[in-house]
Motif scaffolding. Structure first.
Motif, PDB file in Angstrom:
ATOM      1  N   VAL A  10      19.019  63.915  47.899  1.00 28.93           N
ATOM      2  CA  VAL A  10      18.849  65.727  48.672  1.00 28.93           C
ATOM      3  C   VAL A  10      18.423  65.330  49.219  1.00 28.93           C
ATOM      4  O   VAL A  10      17.234  65.480  50.236  1.00 28.93           O
ATOM      5  N   GLU A  11      18.834  66.066  50.756  1.00 23.08           N
ATOM      6  CA  GLU A  11      18.290  65.373  51.977  1.00 23.08           C
ATOM      7  C   GLU A  11      19.077  66.681  53.028  1.00 23.08           C
ATOM      8  O   GLU A  11      19.698  66.186  53.286  1.00 23.08           O
ATOM      9  N   ASP A  12      18.116  67.237  54.040  1.00 25.87           N
ATOM     10  CA  ASP A  12      18.963  67.813  54.825  1.00 25.87           C
ATOM     11  C   ASP A  12      19.120  67.325  56.783  1.00 25.87           C
ATOM     12  O   ASP A  12      19.326  67.781  57.187  1.00 25.87           O
ATOM     13  N   GLU A  13      19.020  66.283  56.126  1.00 29.56           N
ATOM     14  CA  GLU A  13      18.703  66.067  58.049  1.00 29.56           C
ATOM     15  C   GLU A  13      19.925  64.684  57.648  1.00 29.56           C
ATOM     16  O   GLU A  13      20.038  63.191  56.814  1.00 29.56           O
ATOM     17  N   PRO A  14      21.372  64.665  58.184  1.00 28.72           N
ATOM     18  CA  PRO A  14      22.167  64.101  58.142  1.00 28.72           C
ATOM     19  C   PRO A  14      22.592  62.579  58.924  1.00 28.72           C
ATOM     20  O   PRO A  14      22.727  61.508  57.495  1.00 28.72           O
ATOM     21  N   LEU A  15      21.099  61.864  58.983  1.00 27.86           N
ATOM     22  CA  LEU A  15      20.866  60.886  59.924  1.00 27.86           C
ATOM     23  C   LEU A  15      20.213  59.921  58.767  1.00 27.86           C
ATOM     24  O   LEU A  15      20.532  59.014  58.574  1.00 27.86           O
ATOM     25  N   ILE A  16      19.309  60.774  57.785  1.00 25.26           N
ATOM     26  CA  ILE A  16      18.878  60.264  57.012  1.00 25.26           C
ATOM     27  C   ILE A  16      19.697  59.878  55.454  1.00 25.26           C
ATOM     28  O   ILE A  16      19.798  58.839  54.811  1.00 25.26           O
ATOM     29  N   ILE A  17      20.493  61.038  55.863  1.00 24.65           N
ATOM     30  CA  ILE A  17      21.548  60.139  54.724  1.00 24.65           C
ATOM     31  C   ILE A  17      22.593  59.335  55.643  1.00 24.65           C
ATOM     32  O   ILE A  17      22.927  58.669  54.101  1.00 24.65           O
ATOM     33  N   GLY A  18      22.383  59.328  56.537  1.00 29.05           N
ATOM     34  CA  GLY A  18      24.024  58.098  56.628  1.00 29.05           C
ATOM     35  C   GLY A  18      22.858  56.972  56.306  1.00 29.05           C
ATOM     36  O   GLY A  18      23.864  55.891  56.135  1.00 29.05           O
ATOM     37  N   LEU A  19      21.779  57.057  56.541  1.00 36.16           N
ATOM     38  CA  LEU A  19      20.929  55.995  56.022  1.00 36.16           C
ATOM     39  C   LEU A  19      21.000  55.319  55.280  1.00 36.16           C
ATOM     40  O   LEU A  19      21.224  54.242  54.725  1.00 36.16           O
ATOM     41  N   LEU A  20      20.868  56.243  54.514  1.00 30.85           N
ATOM     42  CA  LEU A  20      20.661  55.674  52.775  1.00 30.85           C
ATOM     43  C   LEU A  20      21.958  55.405  52.530  1.00 30.85           C
ATOM     44  O   LEU A  20      22.177  54.174  51.011  1.00 30.85           O
ATOM     45  N   GLU A  21      22.973  56.442  52.686  1.00 34.27           N
ATOM     46  CA  GLU A  21      24.351  55.704  51.969  1.00 34.27           C
ATOM     47  C   GLU A  21      24.466  54.181  52.565  1.00 34.27           C
ATOM     48  O   GLU A  21      25.306  53.868  51.714  1.00 34.27           O
ATOM     49  N   THR A  22      24.431  53.878  53.760  1.00 38.13           N
ATOM     50  CA  THR A  22      24.804  52.191  54.232  1.00 38.13           C
ATOM     51  C   THR A  22      23.721  51.990  53.882  1.00 38.13           C
ATOM     52  O   THR A  22      24.315  50.574  53.669  1.00 38.13           O
ATOM     53  N   MET A  23      22.928  51.887  53.628  1.00 42.82           N
ATOM     54  CA  MET A  23      21.260  51.199  52.483  1.00 42.82           C
ATOM     55  C   MET A  23      22.222  50.418  51.400  1.00 42.82           C
ATOM     56  O   MET A  23      22.572  49.155  51.186  1.00 42.82           O
ATOM     57  N   LEU A  24      22.861  51.883  50.789  1.00 41.05           N
ATOM     58  CA  LEU A  24      23.706  51.313  49.036  1.00 41.05           C
ATOM     59  C   LEU A  24      24.699  50.953  49.276  1.00 41.05           C
ATOM     60  O   LEU A  24      24.785  49.402  48.426  1.00 41.05           O
ATOM     61  N   ASN A 116       5.749  61.648  39.885  1.00 35.47           N
ATOM     62  CA  ASN A 116       5.050  60.972  39.529  1.00 35.47           C
ATOM     63  C   ASN A 116       6.595  59.993  39.813  1.00 35.47           C
ATOM     64  O   ASN A 116       7.348  59.583  39.116  1.00 35.47           O
ATOM     65  N   PRO A 117       6.583  60.517  41.214  1.00 30.52           N
ATOM     66  CA  PRO A 117       7.863  59.807  41.819  1.00 30.52           C
ATOM     67  C   PRO A 117       8.257  57.762  41.544  1.00 30.52           C
ATOM     68  O   PRO A 117       6.717  57.088  41.900  1.00 30.52           O
ATOM     69  N   GLU A 118       9.167  57.207  41.888  1.00 31.49           N
ATOM     70  CA  GLU A 118       9.074  56.078  40.934  1.00 31.49           C
ATOM     71  C   GLU A 118       8.798  55.628  42.676  1.00 31.49           C
ATOM     72  O   GLU A 118       8.826  54.024  42.699  1.00 31.49           O
ATOM     73  N   GLY A 119       9.439  56.184  43.403  1.00 31.44           N
ATOM     74  CA  GLY A 119       8.822  55.760  44.973  1.00 31.44           C
ATOM     75  C   GLY A 119       8.754  56.969  46.029  1.00 31.44           C
ATOM     76  O   GLY A 119       9.144  58.333  45.288  1.00 31.44           O
ATOM     77  N   PHE A 120       7.522  56.789  46.824  1.00 34.52           N
ATOM     78  CA  PHE A 120       7.626  57.581  47.065  1.00 34.52           C
ATOM     79  C   PHE A 120       6.902  57.092  49.132  1.00 34.52           C
ATOM     80  O   PHE A 120       6.144  55.875  49.264  1.00 34.52           O
ATOM     81  N   ILE A 121       7.534  57.690  49.770  1.00 32.52           N
ATOM     82  CA  ILE A 121       8.207  57.283  50.520  1.00 32.52           C
ATOM     83  C   ILE A 121       8.156  58.008  52.190  1.00 32.52           C
ATOM     84  O   ILE A 121       8.591  59.732  52.154  1.00 32.52           O
ATOM     85  N   VAL A 122       7.056  58.020  53.295  1.00 34.51           N
ATOM     86  CA  VAL A 122       6.482  58.901  54.464  1.00 34.51           C
ATOM     87  C   VAL A 122       7.784  58.581  55.094  1.00 34.51           C
ATOM     88  O   VAL A 122       7.880  57.383  55.720  1.00 34.51           O
ATOM     89  N   LYS A 123       8.595  59.401  55.874  1.00 34.99           N
ATOM     90  CA  LYS A 123       9.884  59.085  56.436  1.00 34.99           C
ATOM     91  C   LYS A 123       8.983  58.447  57.491  1.00 34.99           C
ATOM     92  O   LYS A 123       9.919  57.591  57.990  1.00 34.99           O
ATOM     93  N   ALA A 124       7.872  59.148  57.813  1.00 34.17           N
ATOM     94  CA  ALA A 124       7.977  57.959  59.690  1.00 34.17           C
ATOM     95  C   ALA A 124       7.928  56.283  59.708  1.00 34.17           C
ATOM     96  O   ALA A 124       7.029  55.636  59.785  1.00 34.17           O
ATOM     97  N   GLU A 125       7.635  55.862  57.959  1.00 30.23           N
ATOM     98  CA  GLU A 125       7.239  54.978  57.754  1.00 30.23           C
ATOM     99  C   GLU A 125       8.513  53.626  57.089  1.00 30.23           C
ATOM    100  O   GLU A 125       8.046  53.002  56.897  1.00 30.23           O
ATOM    101  N   ILE A 126       9.252  54.824  57.162  1.00 29.23           N
ATOM    102  CA  ILE A 126      10.671  54.343  57.125  1.00 29.23           C
ATOM    103  C   ILE A 126      10.904  52.940  57.257  1.00 29.23           C
ATOM    104  O   ILE A 126      11.324  52.787  59.074  1.00 29.23           O
ATOM    105  N   ASP A 127      11.054  52.181  56.648  1.00 31.21           N
ATOM    106  CA  ASP A 127      11.493  50.095  57.178  1.00 31.21           C
ATOM    107  C   ASP A 127      13.144  50.271  56.896  1.00 31.21           C
ATOM    108  O   ASP A 127      12.872  50.040  55.153  1.00 31.21           O
TER     109      ASP A 127
END
Length: 225
Positions: A10-24, A116-127
């Motif tokens: 659930v994300e409105d930035e296409p670049l982030i969607i692409g990043l996550l799909e590539t990662m998976l 109470n998420p299992e993961g919590f990431i600030v976008k600026a810190e995505i590695d």
């Protein structure tokens, strides 16, 4: 045998969607034991449709959730936090990874408390590489928080500062200029209950002597609108 995992992004930035799909895809190729079935949406309406679809099919196992996404048409879901609450209510075992641009401690704390998420990431810190390892860990019941979230926890800033869905709906309607007669149509509360909520919100945001504009301005500063 590979493990089948239903994923919702659930994300409105296409670049982030692409990043996550590539990662998976990379995780699946490298691991060989994880098979991801991925669906991606960019707003609350589409997320709601996917949730309804999954109820009659297979539940989602893993959700990547952006907080700042367009609200639903009926304004019942105002942001990703509302979507996350809905997911938690319907699928108690779902693992949620929050992705956010927010850096305000009050807002981050509210998300921690409500989801109470299992993961919590600030976008600026995505590695990318760290995130790949983090997702494998989350699937194996190992939570992952990025640097800013860990600092928040270490400073013991967690408190009871959390707004429920009605609070956020009230703030949203006031920010759109709604007067009491309109609020009574939009918020399922009596006039006295709405007035009490407004007084409480002004106390929470430390603008007890201010007007609605002061309240909305402070709520915006804290990332609630």
């Amino acid at each position: 045998m590979s493990k089948h995992i239903n994923v919702l992004i659930v994300e409105d930035e296409p670049l982030i969607i692409g990043l996550l799909e590539t990662m998976l895809n990379q995780i699946s190729e490298n691991n060989g034991l994880l098979d991801f079935n991925v669906r991606s949406v960019m707003n609350c309406d589409s997320a709601c449709n996917e949730i309804k679809r999954s109820i009659s099919n297979e539940a989602f196992d893993l959700v990547f959730l952006d907080i700042n996404i367009p609200a639903s048409t009926d304004k019942k879901l105002l942001c990703g936090e509302d979507v996350g609450i809905e997911l938690k209510n319907l699928f108690p075992n779902v693992k949620i990874v929050v992705l956010t641009s927010h850096s305000n401690n009050y807002r981050l704390n509210s998300i921690l408390k409500s989801l109470n998420p299992e993961g919590f990431i600030v976008k600026a810190e995505i590695d990318f590489e760290k995130l790949k390892n983090a997702i494998i860990g989350i699937i194996n019941e190992e939570p992952y928080y990025s640097k800013t979230i860990l600092q928040l926890l270490r400073r013991h800033l967690l408190n009871d500062f959390v707004l429920d869905r009605t609070d956020r709906q009230l703030l949203y309607q006031i920010s759109k200029g709604a007067k009491m007669k309109n609020l009574l149509k939009k918020i399922p509360l009596s006039k006295s209950a709405i007035e009490y909520r407004k007084r409480h919100l002004k106390e929470v945001f430390d603008v007890e002597n201010g007007d609605d504009l002061d309240l909305i301005t402070k709520a915006e500063e804290c990332g609630y609108i």
